[in-house]
Design an enzyme around this catalytic site. Structure first.
Site, PDB file in Angstrom:
ATOM      1  N   SER A 179       0.835  -1.191   0.000  1.00 18.47           N
ATOM      2  CA  SER A 179       0.000   0.000   0.000  1.00 18.47           C
ATOM      3  C   SER A 179       0.878   1.252   0.000  1.00 18.47           C
ATOM      4  O   SER A 179       1.681   1.450  -0.915  1.00 18.47           O
ATOM      5  CB  SER A 179      -0.959  -0.052   1.196  1.00 18.47           C
ATOM      6  OG  SER A 179      -1.918   0.979   1.138  1.00 18.47           O
ATOM      7  N   ASP A 275     -11.565   0.079   0.791  1.00 22.34           N
ATOM      8  CA  ASP A 275     -10.965  -0.990  -0.005  1.00 22.34           C
ATOM      9  C   ASP A 275     -11.152  -0.712  -1.493  1.00 22.34           C
ATOM     10  O   ASP A 275     -10.223  -0.859  -2.292  1.00 22.34           O
ATOM     11  CB  ASP A 275     -11.600  -2.330   0.367  1.00 22.34           C
ATOM     12  CG  ASP A 275     -10.836  -3.517  -0.191  1.00 22.34           C
ATOM     13  OD1 ASP A 275      -9.681  -3.729   0.208  1.00 22.34           O
ATOM     14  OD2 ASP A 275     -11.404  -4.233  -1.033  1.00 22.34           O
ATOM     15  N   HIS A 309      -7.544  -4.782  -1.211  1.00 24.83           N
ATOM     16  CA  HIS A 309      -6.370  -4.108  -0.677  1.00 24.83           C
ATOM     17  C   HIS A 309      -5.851  -4.877   0.538  1.00 24.83           C
ATOM     18  O   HIS A 309      -6.082  -4.502   1.686  1.00 24.83           O
ATOM     19  CB  HIS A 309      -6.753  -2.676  -0.306  1.00 24.83           C
ATOM     20  CG  HIS A 309      -5.593  -1.743  -0.241  1.00 24.83           C
ATOM     21  ND1 HIS A 309      -4.837  -1.410  -1.346  1.00 24.83           N
ATOM     22  CD2 HIS A 309      -5.056  -1.062   0.812  1.00 24.83           C
ATOM     23  CE1 HIS A 309      -3.897  -0.556  -0.979  1.00 24.83           C
ATOM     24  NE2 HIS A 309      -4.000  -0.338   0.317  1.00 24.83           N
TER      25      HIS A 309
END
Length: 330
Positions: A179, A275, A309
């Site tokens: 991320s 997400d 994610h």
């Protein structure tokens, strides 16, 4: 589960060019390709980092917390050693593994990094990067220094090389992350070309100006709320030079001759706005970045995986194995 894979392998010529490339030891003033740490050397202060807390009881996972003039609080790091580190006398390559937003230095230990690396000849360094530090020195802050980029590049890397048996050179280092950390990995690999021979982004954004700069806006908003008490990473209006310097899409040539590994999810949870926003941006940005790498003739390995994610352990394992194959061998 079917992988959607496109792997472009470096040629022998490109690998040889990389081996003959810049040495991060020169850039860091190391004075040689091998670190000075010895098998019996005690871990101590170095490169502007003063150890204020430590934990070395576990044979593999060592913990340190620092006082540093680059961060207004005391950030920590986990250093995961190979199984045979204390008995082999060998020197090892290093992976710098960067956490995502709202995470910290223990994230990958919780996720399973000990199992991912069991029996593998690599040191893994997992530092704090702030809840929304974006691996940057911010344009403005109202809580004191939050210079994560300077802390990692100018202090942590030399500290690691002075205290552990590492290959303190280009072919001795990889950087990867999830991320926000995947963005940080791409950013560091481009801005500090001679430091890292392998770069990986697991669900990390690779194109920050797309969609009217959605990622830059998100970096500014999240950093203002979580890290900087109203300050911002990129400023308002944006510091355009900083955005360009940090944007993988505008730094393509900086990735040439590196091992590149990219992962994005194809099916975020549509009932979860966080997400959906994150992985939709990640997937679109990585596709744009991959297309640009392909047009530039820069080899890269990419995967589009089911899910949103999240940290995918099986992709982390594949990535780490690829790093070990690329980096200088222990």
């Amino acid at each position: 589960m079917e992988d959607f894979v496109n792997e472009q392998r470096p040629t022998r010529r490109s690998v040889l060019r990389t081996v003959g490339g810049l040495s991060a030891a020169v850039a860091l003033g190391a004075g040689g390709v091998l670190a000075s740490a010895t098998a019996a050397g005690a871990v101590g202060d170095a490169a502007g980092l003063h150890i204020v807390d430590r934990g070395e009881a576990d044979p593999r996972m060592w913990y340190y917390r620092f006082a540093t003039n680059e961060i207004g609080w005391q950030p920590a790091v986990n250093v995961l050693l190979p199984d045979d580190y204390h008995t082999s006398g060998r020197t090892y390559p290093v992976l710098y593994l960067l956490h995502g937003g709202l995470q910290d230095f223990i994230t990958f230990d919780v996720a399973g990094v000990r199992a991912w690396t069991a029996g593998k000849p690599i040191i893994v360094v997992m530092p704090d990067g702030g809840q929304a530090g974006w691996y940057s020195n911010p344009v403005s802050t109202f809580v004191g220094p939050r210079n994560w980029e300077s802390f990692h590049i100018n202090q942590l890397i030399p500290w690691v090389d002075q205290n552990f048996r590492t290959f303190a050179e280009y072919d001795g280092r990889a950087v990867s992350g999830f991320s926000m950390g995947g963005f940080g990995a791409l950013k560091y690999a481009a801005k500090y070309w001679g430091h890292f021979a392998s770069v990986s982004s697991h669900s990390g954004p690779a194109s920050v100006r797309r969609d009217a700069g959605a990622v830059v806006h998100w970096a500014n908003v999240s950093s203002a709320v979580k890290d900087l008490a109203g300050g911002t990473v990129y400023g308002a209006p944006w510091d355009q030079a900083r955005v360009t310097a940090d944007n993988p899409m505008e730094r393509l040539e900086s990735y040439r001759n590196k091992r590149i590994f990219l992962v994005a999810g194809t099916s975020p949870d549509r009932t979860n706005a966080f997400d959906t926003f994150n992985e939709t941006q990640v997937l679109a940005g990585q596709r744009e970045f991959r297309d640009a790498l392909g047009r530039a003739g820069i080899p890269h390995e990419w995967y589009e995986e089911p899910g949103g994610h999240i940290i995918r352990d099986y992709m982390m394992i594949r990535d780490i194995d690829g790093m070990i194959g690329r980096l200088r061998r222990a």
